[in-house]
Design a protein around this motif. Structure first.
Motif, short mmCIF file in Angstrom:
data_model
loop_
_atom_site.label_atom_id
_atom_site.label_comp_id
_atom_site.label_asym_id
_atom_site.label_seq_id
_atom_site.Cartn_x
_atom_site.Cartn_y
_atom_site.Cartn_z
N VAL A 260 0.75 -1.18 0.13
CA VAL A 260 -0.03 0.00 -0.04
C VAL A 260 0.84 1.13 0.05
N ARG A 261 0.72 2.22 -1.01
CA ARG A 261 1.33 3.34 -1.15
C ARG A 261 0.92 4.64 -0.76
N SER A 262 -0.22 4.43 0.05
CA SER A 262 -0.82 5.78 0.44
C SER A 262 -1.45 5.41 1.97
N VAL A 263 -1.18 6.08 2.99
CA VAL A 263 -1.63 6.11 4.38
C VAL A 263 -1.94 7.32 4.95
N GLY A 264 -2.96 7.56 5.83
CA GLY A 264 -3.23 8.85 6.60
C GLY A 264 -3.84 8.46 7.86
N TRP A 265 -3.94 9.46 8.83
CA TRP A 265 -4.51 9.13 10.05
C TRP A 265 -5.59 10.33 10.39
N ILE A 266 -6.67 9.94 11.03
CA ILE A 266 -7.49 11.04 11.32
C ILE A 266 -7.84 11.01 12.92
N PRO A 267 -7.71 12.15 13.62
CA PRO A 267 -7.89 12.06 14.91
C PRO A 267 -9.43 11.77 15.11
N VAL A 293 -8.72 9.39 28.63
CA VAL A 293 -9.15 9.61 27.36
C VAL A 293 -9.72 10.72 26.92
N MET A 294 -10.59 11.31 27.56
CA MET A 294 -11.44 12.51 27.11
C MET A 294 -10.58 13.63 27.52
N ALA A 295 -9.65 13.63 28.55
CA ALA A 295 -8.70 14.73 29.26
C ALA A 295 -7.84 14.91 27.74
N ILE A 296 -7.39 13.98 27.12
CA ILE A 296 -6.48 13.97 26.18
C ILE A 296 -7.15 14.54 24.88
N VAL A 297 -8.33 14.22 24.78
CA VAL A 297 -9.15 14.73 23.43
C VAL A 297 -9.25 16.00 23.79
N ARG A 298 -9.76 16.38 24.66
CA ARG A 298 -9.99 17.62 24.86
C ARG A 298 -8.71 18.59 24.88
N SER A 299 -7.50 18.18 25.40
CA SER A 299 -6.41 18.94 25.15
C SER A 299 -5.96 19.06 23.72
N MET A 300 -6.58 18.22 22.75
CA MET A 300 -6.15 18.37 21.41
C MET A 300 -7.37 19.52 20.55
N ARG A 301 -8.40 19.54 21.40
CA ARG A 301 -9.60 20.29 20.96
C ARG A 301 -9.83 21.64 21.28
N GLY A 302 -8.81 22.21 22.20
CA GLY A 302 -8.87 23.60 22.65
C GLY A 302 -9.63 23.55 23.83
N ARG A 313 -10.87 21.52 12.60
CA ARG A 313 -11.66 20.42 13.08
C ARG A 313 -10.80 19.04 12.60
N MET A 314 -9.95 19.23 11.43
CA MET A 314 -9.22 17.90 11.06
C MET A 314 -7.74 17.87 11.47
N LYS A 315 -7.46 19.19 12.14
CA LYS A 315 -5.89 19.14 12.50
C LYS A 315 -5.92 19.61 14.08
N PRO A 316 -5.92 18.56 14.96
CA PRO A 316 -6.18 18.97 16.50
C PRO A 316 -4.55 19.63 16.61
N SER A 317 -4.78 20.30 17.85
CA SER A 317 -3.37 21.03 18.06
C SER A 317 -3.06 20.52 19.45
N GLY A 318 -1.62 21.00 20.14
CA GLY A 318 -1.42 20.69 21.62
C GLY A 318 -0.20 19.60 21.59
N VAL A 319 0.45 19.34 22.66
CA VAL A 319 1.27 18.25 22.65
C VAL A 319 1.03 16.95 22.22
N TRP A 320 -0.17 16.29 22.56
CA TRP A 320 -0.43 15.05 22.15
C TRP A 320 -0.69 14.93 20.60
N ALA A 321 -1.24 16.02 20.07
CA ALA A 321 -1.26 16.20 18.45
C ALA A 321 -0.12 15.98 17.85
N ASP A 322 1.00 16.79 18.50
CA ASP A 322 2.34 16.68 17.86
C ASP A 322 2.97 15.54 17.89
#
Length: 361
Positions: A260-267, A293-302, A313-322
């Motif tokens: 497989v030559r194409s791959v991606g991930w979605i939060p 789980v929810m604490a990490i989710v919220r940390s990536m969603r402002g 919405r497609m690009k989470p932010s924060g330490v966990w997302a990085d």
């Protein structure tokens, strides 16, 4: 009346079927019907049955102007999805029809048997301009009822006859039932197929996606697509922190090994009613780590359960997302996967002769 089984609804993703109040919809009140008394005395039914209602819409192609997704038109042959993925962002659409985004979404399904005819009529319009049609953007085009209705296959037949580009996103190896059409479309650069793999743990998959094919079957389907020279993409979606993220590297390695030559991930996204449904699922299956789980989710969603804004919405932010991005980038490099997107040919499109085309359907 809320439908709920404790501690879990066997074979289903959602754990309850309450109607949301987002649109001011009242919960169904007891009306003296014998079924109400039956549930009072005996409790809700142990096994929920799947029902399918045929509907005949006037249009089938949905256009959008979203600036952060890669397609401007899509088709959904079905409403609701029996796969029952607890995280499915499409669940809230059932609320528009006074139905629960919970159990109703995965048990009360709708099929559009005239979809291919409607597509022909749309493609035959004088002002129609072709661009890739996305299938599977809301509900899975290869969920179990496709085996009976074959609506997705009929749509692919139209795309092949008119040389119209199309993309497919699915969690099912049932896509291989249409390999004959997919190979012909691929030969003409008209198709790309994405298969979503969330985890490699069969038991965990059974909790997250109770009626979707096991991960091994999806990997085997990706391999079959590669061998048939059908452009194949693996979507590691969604990444659920502290639940599925541990499988990211192994999935990338496995799909790289099969070509497989194409791959991606979605939060993980938790719009509207999906957030409380997911929280409920966590409380049933992972009560020891739900808060984490929810604490990490919220940390990536402002600080919110969900970020609905365009672009972010497609690009989470924060330490966990990085961290997830860095892990994915390294895993992809190790697997030797460089290609990200497939270019489909829109120049071969042939406007259908409406009468002649309809005779084929």
């Amino acid at each position: 009346m809320e439908r709920r089984l404790d501690p879990a609804v066997p074979g289903r993703g959602a754990q309850s079927g309450s109607v949301p109040d987002r649109f001011g919809l009242a919960q169904r009140e007891q009306d003296g019907d014998w079924r109400d008394y039956m549930e009072i005395l005996d409790g809700p039914p142990v096994k929920l049955r799947t029902t399918v209602t045929e509907e005949h819409p006037k249009t089938i192609l949905t256009f959008n102007q979203s600036p952060d997704i890669g397609f401007d038109r899509s088709i959904n042959a079905y409403r609701g999805c029996e796969h029952g993925c607890i995280y499915c962002f499409a669940r809230p659409t059932h609320a528009f029809h006074d139905l629960s985004p919970g159990l109703d979404f995965e048990t009360r399904l709708f099929a559009k048997p005239n979809a291919a005819q409607l597509l022909c009529e749309t493609l035959a319009r004088p002002r129609y301009k072709p661009k890739p049609i996305a299938m599977g953007t809301n509900t899975d085009p290869y969920q179990p009822i496709e085996g009976r209705y074959r609506i997705t296959r009929s749509l692919l037949e139209v795309c092949l006859a008119t040389r119209h580009p199309v993309t497919i996103t699915t969690k099912s190896d049932r896509v291989l039932k249409d390999l004959d059409l997919l190979t012909e479309l691929a030969r003409l650069d008209l198709i790309a197929v994405a298969i979503s793999v969330t985890t490699l743990d069969t038991r965990l998959s059974g909790l997250l996606e109770p009626r979707a094919p096991a991960p091994g079957k999806r990997l085997a389907a990706l391999k079959s697509l590669v061998e048939a020279k059908v452009p194949a993409h693996c979507s590691i979606a969604p990444i659920i922190p502290a639940i599925t993220d541990e499988f990211m590297e192994d999935i990338v390695s496995r799909i790289g090994a099969i070509g497989v030559r194409s791959v991606g991930w979605i939060p993980l996204r938790l719009p509207h009613e999906v957030a409380p449904l997911f929280r409920e699922w966590l409380s049933v299956h992972f009560p020891d780590r739900g808060d984490k789980v929810m604490a990490i989710v919220r940390s990536m969603r402002g600080g919110r359960d969900n970020d609905p804004d365009f672009f972010t919405r497609m690009k989470p932010s924060g330490v966990w997302a990085d961290l997830f991005r860095a892990r994915f980038r390294i895993a992809k490099k190790r697997a030797g996967i460089e290609m990200n997107r497939f270019q489909l040919d829109i120049g071969k499109f042939v406007t259908p002769s409406l009468d002649g085309q309809l005779q084929l359907l």
